[in-house]
Design an enzyme around this catalytic site. Structure first.
Site, PDB file in Angstrom:
ATOM      1  N   TYR A 141       0.802  -1.225   0.000  1.00  0.00           N
ATOM      2  CA  TYR A 141       0.000   0.000   0.000  1.00  0.00           C
ATOM      3  C   TYR A 141       0.837   1.278   0.000  1.00  0.00           C
ATOM      4  O   TYR A 141       0.275   2.376  -0.064  1.00  0.00           O
ATOM      5  CB  TYR A 141      -0.911   0.022   1.237  1.00  0.00           C
ATOM      6  CG  TYR A 141      -1.863  -1.140   1.324  1.00  0.00           C
ATOM      7  CD1 TYR A 141      -3.019  -1.175   0.552  1.00  0.00           C
ATOM      8  CD2 TYR A 141      -1.617  -2.209   2.182  1.00  0.00           C
ATOM      9  CE1 TYR A 141      -3.904  -2.245   0.630  1.00  0.00           C
ATOM     10  CE2 TYR A 141      -2.490  -3.289   2.272  1.00  0.00           C
ATOM     11  CZ  TYR A 141      -3.627  -3.297   1.485  1.00  0.00           C
ATOM     12  OH  TYR A 141      -4.497  -4.359   1.557  1.00  0.00           O
TER      13      TYR A 141
ATOM     14  N   HIS B 283      -4.399   6.522  -1.061  1.00  0.00           N
ATOM     15  CA  HIS B 283      -4.956   6.510   0.301  1.00  0.00           C
ATOM     16  C   HIS B 283      -3.868   6.724   1.351  1.00  0.00           C
ATOM     17  O   HIS B 283      -4.172   7.012   2.511  1.00  0.00           O
ATOM     18  CB  HIS B 283      -5.634   5.158   0.537  1.00  0.00           C
ATOM     19  CG  HIS B 283      -6.951   5.226   1.246  1.00  0.00           C
ATOM     20  ND1 HIS B 283      -7.674   6.396   1.437  1.00  0.00           N
ATOM     21  CD2 HIS B 283      -7.713   4.240   1.812  1.00  0.00           C
ATOM     22  CE1 HIS B 283      -8.798   6.124   2.083  1.00  0.00           C
ATOM     23  NE2 HIS B 283      -8.843   4.829   2.326  1.00  0.00           N
TER      24      HIS B 283
ATOM     25  N   TYR C 124      -4.641  -0.725   9.872  1.00  0.00           N
ATOM     26  CA  TYR C 124      -5.376  -0.534   8.623  1.00  0.00           C
ATOM     27  C   TYR C 124      -6.358   0.620   8.823  1.00  0.00           C
ATOM     28  O   TYR C 124      -6.793   0.922   9.927  1.00  0.00           O
ATOM     29  CB  TYR C 124      -6.068  -1.809   8.111  1.00  0.00           C
ATOM     30  CG  TYR C 124      -5.064  -2.814   7.602  1.00  0.00           C
ATOM     31  CD1 TYR C 124      -4.556  -2.712   6.310  1.00  0.00           C
ATOM     32  CD2 TYR C 124      -4.580  -3.819   8.427  1.00  0.00           C
ATOM     33  CE1 TYR C 124      -3.595  -3.610   5.849  1.00  0.00           C
ATOM     34  CE2 TYR C 124      -3.625  -4.718   7.984  1.00  0.00           C
ATOM     35  CZ  TYR C 124      -3.130  -4.600   6.691  1.00  0.00           C
ATOM     36  OH  TYR C 124      -2.179  -5.472   6.243  1.00  0.00           O
TER      37      TYR C 124
ATOM     38  N   ASN D 172      -9.456   1.436   8.402  1.00  0.00           N
ATOM     39  CA  ASN D 172     -10.780   1.401   9.027  1.00  0.00           C
ATOM     40  C   ASN D 172     -10.749   1.351  10.547  1.00  0.00           C
ATOM     41  O   ASN D 172     -11.767   1.593  11.188  1.00  0.00           O
ATOM     42  CB  ASN D 172     -11.573   0.192   8.511  1.00  0.00           C
ATOM     43  CG  ASN D 172     -11.875   0.289   7.033  1.00  0.00           C
ATOM     44  OD1 ASN D 172     -11.489   1.253   6.369  1.00  0.00           O
ATOM     45  ND2 ASN D 172     -12.560  -0.702   6.507  1.00  0.00           N
TER      46      ASN D 172
ATOM     47  N   ASN E 151     -13.162   6.366   5.827  1.00  0.00           N
ATOM     48  CA  ASN E 151     -13.239   5.386   6.911  1.00  0.00           C
ATOM     49  C   ASN E 151     -12.231   5.633   8.027  1.00  0.00           C
ATOM     50  O   ASN E 151     -12.480   5.291   9.185  1.00  0.00           O
ATOM     51  CB  ASN E 151     -13.072   3.973   6.355  1.00  0.00           C
ATOM     52  CG  ASN E 151     -14.288   3.526   5.568  1.00  0.00           C
ATOM     53  OD1 ASN E 151     -15.404   3.958   5.840  1.00  0.00           O
ATOM     54  ND2 ASN E 151     -14.088   2.679   4.578  1.00  0.00           N
TER      55      ASN E 151
END
Length: 201
Positions: free
Chosen positions: A14, A19, A64, A66, A112
């Site tokens: 990632y 993001h 993560y 969320n 989120n």
């Protein structure tokens, strides 16, 4: 003491995602200001240093996106920080690439990471919203934020993170409009924003 939180997802998979621009921003703050090496704690990674005589802890939650609020709540509790001492650096679909806005409180706009932080800490923290642009239709949003910046985009991404880091001390004095203006002027000077794009709005 203040806490600057960069939002993103952990791991090499990632690392270059849109993001993850929040991670990129706090990484650059740490690097440019000689903060301590990153270390694992509070369900995340932290780096500490000083900006304009103010002690600042940088936090990258590794829960993560969320579940980011779990790490933020744990770190804020340890350091006895209130919600007003927390600044969150996040990706923002509704701003064009390279533009930013600074705001205290407000909605979560479907983000989120913000939803999790607001659930754990309350809503009145400061957000530095880093524009990544919108793919155009709602159905493409998920893939857009979880895909890597294109190689052609990296110059403005790096310029934005550098300008954020160079001017981060202004955030410790709550000089939010000056911070936003200086970042936008730095990107203008490098040709990444038009003159009409400057300003805190």
């Amino acid at each position: 003491m203040l806490m600057f939180v960069g939002l993103g997802n952990p791991g090499a998979k990632y690392a270059r995602n849109r993001h993850n621009i929040g991670f990129m921003a706090v990484d650059e703050i740490s690097r440019r200001h000689g903060f301590s090496p990153w270390r694992r704690r509070f369900q995340g990674e932290t780096s500490e240093g000083t900006l304009d005589s103010e002690r600042v802890i940088l936090l990258k939650p590794t829960t993560y996106m969320n579940e980011s609020g779990r790490a933020v709540q744990e770190a804020a509790g340890f350091f006895k920080l209130g919600v007003g001492d927390v600044t969150v650096f996040q990706d923002e679909l509704e701003l064009p690439p390279g533009k930013l806005r600074v705001k205290v409180g407000g909605g979560i706009a479907g983000h989120n990471g913000l939803r999790s932080i607001s659930a754990h800490l309350g809503n009145d923290y400061r957000r530095v919203r880093l524009g990544i642009g919108h793919p155009g239709v709602k159905e493409l949003v998920h893939g857009h934020v979880l895909s890597d910046f294109a190689k052609s985009e990296m110059p403005w991404v790096e310029a934005l993170c550098q300008a954020v880091a160079d001017n981060a001390g202004l955030l410790t004095g709550k000089r939010d409009s000056t911070f936003a203006n200086k970042v936008h002027l730095a990107l203008q000077a490098k040709g990444f924003l038009d003159k009409g794009d400057a300003g805190a709005a």
